[in-house]
Write an enzyme that holds these catalytic residues in place. Structure first.
Site, PDB file in Angstrom:
ATOM      1  N   GLU A 124       3.951  51.628 -57.685  1.00  0.00           N
ATOM      2  CA  GLU A 124       5.178  51.411 -56.926  1.00  0.00           C
ATOM      3  C   GLU A 124       5.159  50.001 -56.342  1.00  0.00           C
ATOM      4  OE1 GLU A 124       7.778  53.597 -53.416  1.00  0.00           O
ATOM      5  OE2 GLU A 124       6.241  54.702 -54.509  1.00  0.00           O
ATOM      6  N   ASN A 167       2.931  57.484 -51.115  1.00  0.00           N
ATOM      7  CA  ASN A 167       3.689  58.654 -51.584  1.00  0.00           C
ATOM      8  C   ASN A 167       2.727  59.471 -52.437  1.00  0.00           C
ATOM      9  OD1 ASN A 167       6.113  57.734 -50.380  1.00  0.00           O
ATOM     10  ND2 ASN A 167       6.482  56.397 -52.115  1.00  0.00           N
ATOM     11  N   LYS A 244       1.360  58.773 -44.982  1.00  0.00           N
ATOM     12  CA  LYS A 244       2.788  58.518 -44.815  1.00  0.00           C
ATOM     13  C   LYS A 244       3.434  59.874 -44.614  1.00  0.00           C
ATOM     14  CE  LYS A 244       6.861  56.685 -47.260  1.00  0.00           C
ATOM     15  NZ  LYS A 244       7.326  55.987 -48.482  1.00  0.00           N
ATOM     16  N   GLU A 248      10.959  58.912 -45.926  1.00  0.00           N
ATOM     17  CA  GLU A 248      11.432  58.855 -47.309  1.00  0.00           C
ATOM     18  C   GLU A 248      11.107  60.125 -48.095  1.00  0.00           C
ATOM     19  OE1 GLU A 248      11.582  54.136 -48.227  1.00  0.00           O
ATOM     20  OE2 GLU A 248       9.635  55.080 -48.534  1.00  0.00           O
ATOM     21  N   ARG A 281       0.782  55.889 -40.781  1.00  0.00           N
ATOM     22  CA  ARG A 281       1.815  54.864 -40.903  1.00  0.00           C
ATOM     23  C   ARG A 281       3.007  55.148 -39.980  1.00  0.00           C
ATOM     24  NH1 ARG A 281       4.375  53.918 -45.663  1.00  0.00           N
ATOM     25  NH2 ARG A 281       4.124  51.670 -45.824  1.00  0.00           N
ATOM     26  N   ARG A 292      18.514  51.104 -37.876  1.00  0.00           N
ATOM     27  CA  ARG A 292      17.238  51.502 -38.484  1.00  0.00           C
ATOM     28  C   ARG A 292      16.059  50.731 -37.898  1.00  0.00           C
ATOM     29  NH1 ARG A 292      15.793  51.087 -44.971  1.00  0.00           N
ATOM     30  NH2 ARG A 292      13.578  50.667 -44.715  1.00  0.00           N
ATOM     31  N   LYS A 316       4.093  48.163 -40.062  1.00  0.00           N
ATOM     32  CA  LYS A 316       4.505  47.013 -40.861  1.00  0.00           C
ATOM     33  C   LYS A 316       4.760  45.813 -39.952  1.00  0.00           C
ATOM     34  CE  LYS A 316       6.458  49.456 -44.830  1.00  0.00           C
ATOM     35  NZ  LYS A 316       7.595  49.561 -45.774  1.00  0.00           N
ATOM     36  N   ASP A 321      11.450  46.257 -43.318  1.00  0.00           N
ATOM     37  CA  ASP A 321      10.660  46.600 -44.503  1.00  0.00           C
ATOM     38  C   ASP A 321      10.285  45.365 -45.304  1.00  0.00           C
ATOM     39  OD1 ASP A 321       9.416  47.967 -46.545  1.00  0.00           O
ATOM     40  OD2 ASP A 321      11.241  48.691 -47.481  1.00  0.00           O
ATOM     41  N   GLU A 343       0.283  46.017 -41.092  1.00  0.00           N
ATOM     42  CA  GLU A 343       0.403  46.226 -42.530  1.00  0.00           C
ATOM     43  C   GLU A 343       1.242  45.089 -43.107  1.00  0.00           C
ATOM     44  OE1 GLU A 343       2.603  49.290 -45.623  1.00  0.00           O
ATOM     45  OE2 GLU A 343       1.762  50.126 -43.782  1.00  0.00           O
ATOM     46  N   GLU A 349       7.508  42.462 -53.198  1.00  0.00           N
ATOM     47  CA  GLU A 349       8.635  43.358 -53.449  1.00  0.00           C
ATOM     48  C   GLU A 349       9.972  42.680 -53.188  1.00  0.00           C
ATOM     49  OE1 GLU A 349      10.497  47.544 -51.666  1.00  0.00           O
ATOM     50  OE2 GLU A 349       8.492  46.890 -51.067  1.00  0.00           O
ATOM     51  N   TRP A 481      20.631  52.166 -46.691  1.00  0.00           N
ATOM     52  CA  TRP A 481      20.086  51.756 -47.977  1.00  0.00           C
ATOM     53  C   TRP A 481      20.980  50.716 -48.642  1.00  0.00           C
ATOM     54  CZ3 TRP A 481      18.390  57.068 -50.548  1.00  0.00           C
ATOM     55  CH2 TRP A 481      17.246  57.541 -49.889  1.00  0.00           C
TER      56      TRP A 481
END
Length: 649
Positions: A124, A167, A244, A248, A281, A292, A316, A321, A343, A349, A481
């Site tokens: 991922e 995940n 996690k 999500e 996390r 958010r 993070k 993100d 993190e 990404e 999103w």
């Protein structure tokens, strides 16, 4: 120059040096230290000594030149291994040891890579091929790359690796897969690299059909204690779990009416007898709040002081993100009674994947300007490593793996010094490194300029996050999103209002910063559109309107990348042909991508501002209607190729 494929990373050491090494009784770790020095050290004889020293932490070391010998001292064998690699680094970067000594202690005991690798070998947000871990062949067939991976990490002081995606699949804890994990742990151990696993909170339900994963349920507690006992029987130096939860779609304690602290503490209690840790996390977000960016703070700040001592909350660096630029997450500094770890995302990404040069040390150093390194317990980085021959998909992406390790060891190191180290070790001797170093140091800001300057964020293409899509609209998608949630462009202006008149996210920061960010006239311009919905005509420090300033930033980013192309081409005589062509080809992609971003964003936002693009800025070469038709047929497991981009753009 000899052909190179990049597989040696920054460890392109001389061979057959045959150094004289005096070492204590050999062990697997000392064997490695001696072997590395014997093959590559070209200086005076070296003596390795293990002794306690009040100035040295367990993995710390001293390097001292005396009596025509180089003496390496550390309380531990792993420290001596780190000392050996550091000595070779000094040699390869041309630093003299005569009549001097070096004392190094790591800033953190935990310096950990997080691999987002799946069991089917997809990664991922992985842009360098498949996962290194060939689960089908383990434990019977072992790749040479496993040891090479451990060696590379040891050379920069990384001492932990989480093998699998956050995940997480429950089967990673099955008896079959624990034997596979053991095989990797056995290879990594001599290099001081400890193994950790991401775990699925509902594993008791998935693996043994328990009816619940409630962390206060006695049967669930018993299941985890037994599982942890099994893990440590197989891997005695296992590090612990990364979790996690309730994010999500991942299961977690909140599914059963429990808090994050109650879930983490249940796992921590199971791990405590073995000195294992839980990294929990804080990446959570909910559409229930208007912003958010506030969610992690809202969920975790009330839990401060409720976590066990062997729980570290992993946060993070920014509140959204891994954006190209974010203010730091306000959770840092807010949880005074809870160990926190930062993190970072090493894999790019949101930064052009492995097609773009984006040296990330300056971004991480920016974070440390706001968050005192001493306030953190540990550092984690989401890895950018895969099966590509050069490990990272782009030669210069290797610099981010290297920089993460060096900063995790010592956050006070400068971006400049790390770039200098990496360049000298990665390429042949170059007469003048200044231009290549400048390219690296400017590269992150260039990406910000041609993607999302002045505090814009999260306006990427749907799903895979490659390329611009500020107009993105997906039926029934969560608002947070979609890019419009973040840029809020309208006829009046652009940006997310997080001031006291908007979502009031500024209130989560310390009073001095909250006051500064809350006022549009004192908010740093690099965060302007993060904290404010500013009018298109707002007057910037340059004297330009916000619209014109936005245009000039996008244009500057394009020209910066073109300058990188010139710098790289001028270095051709110093670089082997294979790596020169690879980087040159990537820079061509990056230059076209920068124009793509500039045209897409300016043409789209111009539809709201109604203002002309300044006449002295390069004209758009695309039509907006054509750009809006671009949909790259890629997943979030890959980086688009040049051929695919040319065909679809």
């Amino acid at each position: 120059m000899a052909a190179e494929d990049g597989s040696h990373l920054w460890l392109r050491l001389p061979a057959n040096a045959h150094a004289q090494i005096s070492a204590p009784r050999q062990s697997p770790t000392l064997d490695i230290a001696v072997k590395e020095l014997q093959r590559a050290w070209t200086g005076a004889p070296v003596q390795l000594i293990i002794q306690k020293d009040k100035q040295l932490q367990p993995e710390g070391f001293r390097i001292q030149y005396k009596d025509n010998k180089v003496v390496l001292t550390s309380p531990t064998e792993t420290g001596l291994l780190y000392a050996s690699y550091h000595l070779l680094r000094l040699q390869e970067t041309g630093q003299s040891l005569n009549d001097s000594q070096v004392i190094e202690n790591p800033a953190y005991n935990l310096r950990i890579l997080n691999h987002w690798d799946n069991m089917d070998r997809t990664i991922e947000r992985g842009y360098a091929g498949q996962s290194l871990w060939n689960w089908e062949e383990l434990p019977n067939t072992l790749s040479d790359r496993y040891e090479a991976y451990a060696r590379a990490n040891a050379s920069i002081g990384i001492n932990g690796t989480v093998l699998n995606n956050v995940n997480a699949s429950p089967k990673i804890l099955s008896a079959e897969y624990l034997q596979k994990v053991k095989a990797l742990a056995d290879i990594f151990r001599p290099y001081g690299l400890r193994v950790y696993l991401s775990v699925n909170f509902a594993s008791p339900m998935a693996l043994d059909s328990l009816s619940t994963a409630d962390p206060l349920n006695k049967e669930v507690i018993r299941w985890w204690k037994n599982k942890v006992k099994e893990v440590y029987r197989i891997i005695p130096d296992f590090g612990g779990f990364l979790v996690k939860a309730n994010s999500e779609g991942q299961p977690g304690p909140c599914d059963f009416g429990r808090t994050h602290a109650e879930g983490a503490n249940m796992l921590a209690d199971a791990l405590k007898p073995y000195n294992g840790i839980v990294m929990w996390r804080a990446f959570v977000y909910s559409p229930s709040d208007a912003d958010r960016a506030k969610q992690a703070y809202l969920e975790f700040k009330p839990l401060d002081g409720q976590f066990r001592k062997n729980v570290i909350v992993q946060v993070k660096n920014g509140p959204i993100d891994f954006q190209p630029r974010e203010p730091y997450s306000p959770l840092f500094g807010a949880m005074q009674h809870t160990p926190l770890m930062a993190e970072f995302q090493v894999t790019q990404e949101y930064l052009g994947h492995s097609n773009h040069i984006a040296y990330l040390a300056p971004m991480w150093k920016e974070f440390f300007e706001f968050v005192a390194p001493a306030s953190l317990k540990a550092i984690a980085g989401v890895a950018n490593i895969g099966t590509d021959v050069n490990w990272c998909g782009h030669t210069f992406a290797q610099a981010n793996w290297y920089a993460f390790g060096r900063l995790a060891w010592q956050p006070s190191l400068s971006s400049e010094s790390i770039a200098d180290e990496w360049l000298k070790q990665t390429f042949n001797p170059i007469e003048d490194l200044r231009q290549l170093k400048k390219m690296m140091l400017d590269s992150h800001e260039a990406v910000v300029n041609y993607m999302m300057p002045l505090g814009l964020h999260h306006i990427f293409a749907w799903g895979h996050h490659y390329g611009p899509e500020p107009w993105c609209s997906v039926p029934s998608a969560r608002p947070d999103w979609l890019p419009s949630y973040y840029h809020n462009a309208d006829k009046q202006g652009i940006g997310f209002d997080r001031s006291s008149k908007g979502s009031n996210a500024v209130a989560q920061y310390p009073e001095n910063l909250a006051k500064q960010y809350n006022n549009i006239n004192t908010c740093p311009e690099e965060y302007l559109l993060w904290f404010h919905h500013a009018p298109w005509t707002y007057r910037m420090k340059s004297g330009r309107s916000l619209w014109d300033e936005l245009c000039y930033h996008y244009d500057k980013g394009v020209h910066q990348v073109r300058e990188f192309q010139k710098i790289w081409d001028a270095a051709e005589k110093y670089i082997d042909a294979e790596r020169f062509r690879e980087v040159q080809s990537h820079l061509k992609i990056q230059a076209r991508d920068a124009v793509w971003w500039k045209d897409a964003c300016l043409l789209y936002f111009q539809g709201f501002s109604g203002m002309p693009i300044p006449h002295d800025i390069e004209r758009p070469i695309h039509e907006l209607k054509d750009l809006q038709k671009v949909h790259l047929p890629i997943s979030n497991y890959e980086c688009p190729t040049k051929e695919l981009l040319n065909k679809n753009r």
